[in-house]
Design a protein around this motif. Structure first.
Motif, PDB file in Angstrom:
ATOM      1  N   THR A 152       1.412   5.278   0.453  1.00  0.00           N
ATOM      2  CA  THR A 152       0.603   5.866   1.107  1.00  0.00           C
ATOM      3  C   THR A 152       2.257   7.362   1.048  1.00  0.00           C
ATOM      4  OG1 THR A 152       2.049   5.505   3.064  1.00  0.00           O
ATOM      5  CG2 THR A 152      -0.346   4.547   2.443  1.00  0.00           C
ATOM      6  N   HIS A 187       0.191  -3.493  -5.637  1.00  0.00           N
ATOM      7  CA  HIS A 187       0.028  -2.488  -5.591  1.00  0.00           C
ATOM      8  C   HIS A 187      -1.108  -2.070  -5.263  1.00  0.00           C
ATOM      9  CE1 HIS A 187       2.515  -0.693  -8.594  1.00  0.00           C
ATOM     10  NE2 HIS A 187       1.975   0.457  -8.373  1.00  0.00           N
ATOM     11  N   CYS A 195       1.892  -5.137   9.578  1.00  0.00           N
ATOM     12  CA  CYS A 195       2.661  -4.881   8.024  1.00  0.00           C
ATOM     13  C   CYS A 195       4.138  -4.450   8.447  1.00  0.00           C
ATOM     14  CB  CYS A 195       1.904  -4.356   7.293  1.00  0.00           C
ATOM     15  SG  CYS A 195       0.255  -4.457   6.861  1.00  0.00           S
ATOM     16  N   TYR A 245      -1.582  -0.428  10.601  1.00  0.00           N
ATOM     17  CA  TYR A 245      -0.506  -0.741  10.001  1.00  0.00           C
ATOM     18  C   TYR A 245      -0.178  -1.687  10.436  1.00  0.00           C
ATOM     19  CZ  TYR A 245      -3.532   1.335   5.910  1.00  0.00           C
ATOM     20  OH  TYR A 245      -4.633   1.218   5.090  1.00  0.00           O
ATOM     21  N   LEU A 262      -0.897   6.067  11.065  1.00  0.00           N
ATOM     22  CA  LEU A 262      -0.586   4.238   9.772  1.00  0.00           C
ATOM     23  C   LEU A 262       0.192   3.320  11.291  1.00  0.00           C
ATOM     24  CD1 LEU A 262       0.532   5.990   6.770  1.00  0.00           C
ATOM     25  CD2 LEU A 262      -0.576   5.234   6.885  1.00  0.00           C
ATOM     26  N   PRO A 268      -5.679  -3.171   6.750  1.00  0.00           N
ATOM     27  CA  PRO A 268      -4.195  -3.927   6.921  1.00  0.00           C
ATOM     28  C   PRO A 268      -3.937  -5.482   6.554  1.00  0.00           C
ATOM     29  CG  PRO A 268      -5.506  -2.555   8.552  1.00  0.00           C
ATOM     30  CD  PRO A 268      -6.512  -3.411   7.957  1.00  0.00           C
ATOM     31  N   VAL A 270       3.689  -1.817   4.115  1.00  0.00           N
ATOM     32  CA  VAL A 270       2.638  -0.627   3.547  1.00  0.00           C
ATOM     33  C   VAL A 270       4.527   0.605   3.718  1.00  0.00           C
ATOM     34  CG1 VAL A 270       1.836   1.790   4.259  1.00  0.00           C
ATOM     35  CG2 VAL A 270       1.606  -0.067   5.514  1.00  0.00           C
ATOM     36  N   ARG A 328       6.858  -1.756   7.296  1.00  0.00           N
ATOM     37  CA  ARG A 328       5.842  -0.504   7.218  1.00  0.00           C
ATOM     38  C   ARG A 328       8.035   0.369   6.547  1.00  0.00           C
ATOM     39  NH1 ARG A 328       3.887  -1.881  11.931  1.00  0.00           N
ATOM     40  NH2 ARG A 328       5.232  -0.613  12.745  1.00  0.00           N
ATOM     41  N   TYR A 355      -3.034  -6.071   2.409  1.00  0.00           N
ATOM     42  CA  TYR A 355      -0.970  -5.430   2.549  1.00  0.00           C
ATOM     43  C   TYR A 355      -0.416  -6.294   3.274  1.00  0.00           C
ATOM     44  CZ  TYR A 355      -4.341  -2.154   0.092  1.00  0.00           C
ATOM     45  OH  TYR A 355      -5.148  -2.208  -0.729  1.00  0.00           O
ATOM     46  N   LEU A 392       1.268  -0.772  -0.024  1.00  0.00           N
ATOM     47  CA  LEU A 392       0.271   0.217   0.091  1.00  0.00           C
ATOM     48  C   LEU A 392       1.371   0.819  -0.118  1.00  0.00           C
ATOM     49  CD1 LEU A 392      -2.953   0.940   0.308  1.00  0.00           C
ATOM     50  CD2 LEU A 392      -2.773   1.484   3.127  1.00  0.00           C
TER      51      LEU A 392
END
Length: 282
Positions: free
Chosen positions: A6, A38, A86, A83, A79, A58, A64, A88, A61, A4
């Motif tokens: 962002t 993505h 995930c 998430y 975030l 979440p 992130v 990050r 994925y 994802l």
């Protein structure tokens, strides 16, 4: 793997700068080229009808990625909370405080403020668009009830906002101490000459646009026609009536003509009659 993408342009109360969006575009292109699945999350205020953070659960994925802008504040920290499952990664970001939880919440940070890394926006492809100058007349009280400036400008600016072009607000009023305005008419005509076309409801928007060799979409804001219509007749240039300001098909056609045809030089008025009048009154 599913990523994802962002950035500040993803937050409801964030902002979308040209650099932010180009950085997201660059990251998306790199992932596509690498064959990595993505999605991009956009703010509903910037791009309604696309995927927003609430539409990106979440569990969908594995990673992130946050691109561009400063890494700080509650929106970035949110975030990490949403998430948490995930991995990050922050890429091409500024890090004002390395100890900020917004920063430490990332598993990996690729900063742009290390003095060695160029901004991600430089990696994005861009397409050039037309540059459209917009010169709007103020309310002209001399026309009384015939003035339709508010409704004409509302329709005209909504049309301009819908165009795929760069818009530049221009003002014929000069000022020596206001850096946002030109101080001399020479500066103004030089500025206008950089435009691909003008949209105007002002007489001198039409006149100085043609003087600079720039085609003009002219709309008279006065019902029945005012000085803009009269001047357009003198210059042999088309002008739309106030009641046609909402006719987007007409405006589109006028703009297409402006962007595809050369501008003939306007006629130069003679001042001989004025000089003769003055000479005869000595």
């Amino acid at each position: 793997m599913r990523v994802l993408l962002t950035g500040w342009a993803s937050f409801l109360h964030g902002e979308a700068t040209a650099g932010d969006v180009l950085s997201l575009r660059a990251a998306g292109a790199a992932l596509t080229e690498a064959g990595i699945d993505h999605d991009v999350a956009w703010s509903p205020g910037f791009r309604p009808g696309t995927r927003h953070l609430p539409d990106a659960p979440p569990e969908d994925y594995t990673h992130v990625v946050f691109t561009c802008g400063p890494v700080h504040g509650p929106q970035v920290r949110s975030l990490h909370e949403r998430y948490a499952s995930c991995r990050r990664i922050a890429a091409g970001v500024s890090v004002p405080d390395p100890a900020d939880p917004a920063v430490t919440g990332f598993h990996r940070v690729f900063p742009r403020d290390d003095g060695a890394t160029a901004d991600l926006s430089l990696a994005a492809s861009v397409s050039r668009t037309s540059v459209l100058g917009v010169v709007l007349a103020p309310r002209q009280r001399e026309y009384g009830g015939a003035g339709r400036h508010a409704e004409v400008h509302d329709a005209l600016t909504r049309w301009v906002a819908s165009l795929d072009c760069a818009r530049v607000s221009l003002d014929t009023r000069l000022a020596h101490e206001d850096w946002q305005r030109c101080a001399t008419p020479d500066q103004f005509v030089s500025l206008v000459s950089r435009m691909d076309a003008l949209v105007t409801t002002r007489l001198h928007g039409l006149v100085l646009g043609l003087k600079a060799g720039v085609p003009v979409v002219a709309v008279d804001p006065v019902a029945g026609g005012g000085k803009l219509t009269a001047q357009a007749k003198a210059l042999g240039w088309p002008v739309a009536a106030a009641e046609d300001a909402g006719d987007t098909a007409l405006l589109d056609a006028r703009l297409e003509r402006c962007l595809s045809a050369a501008v003939p030089p306007p006629p130069v008025p003679s001042l001989a009659a004025l000089v003769a009048e003055l000479a005869g009154s000595r």
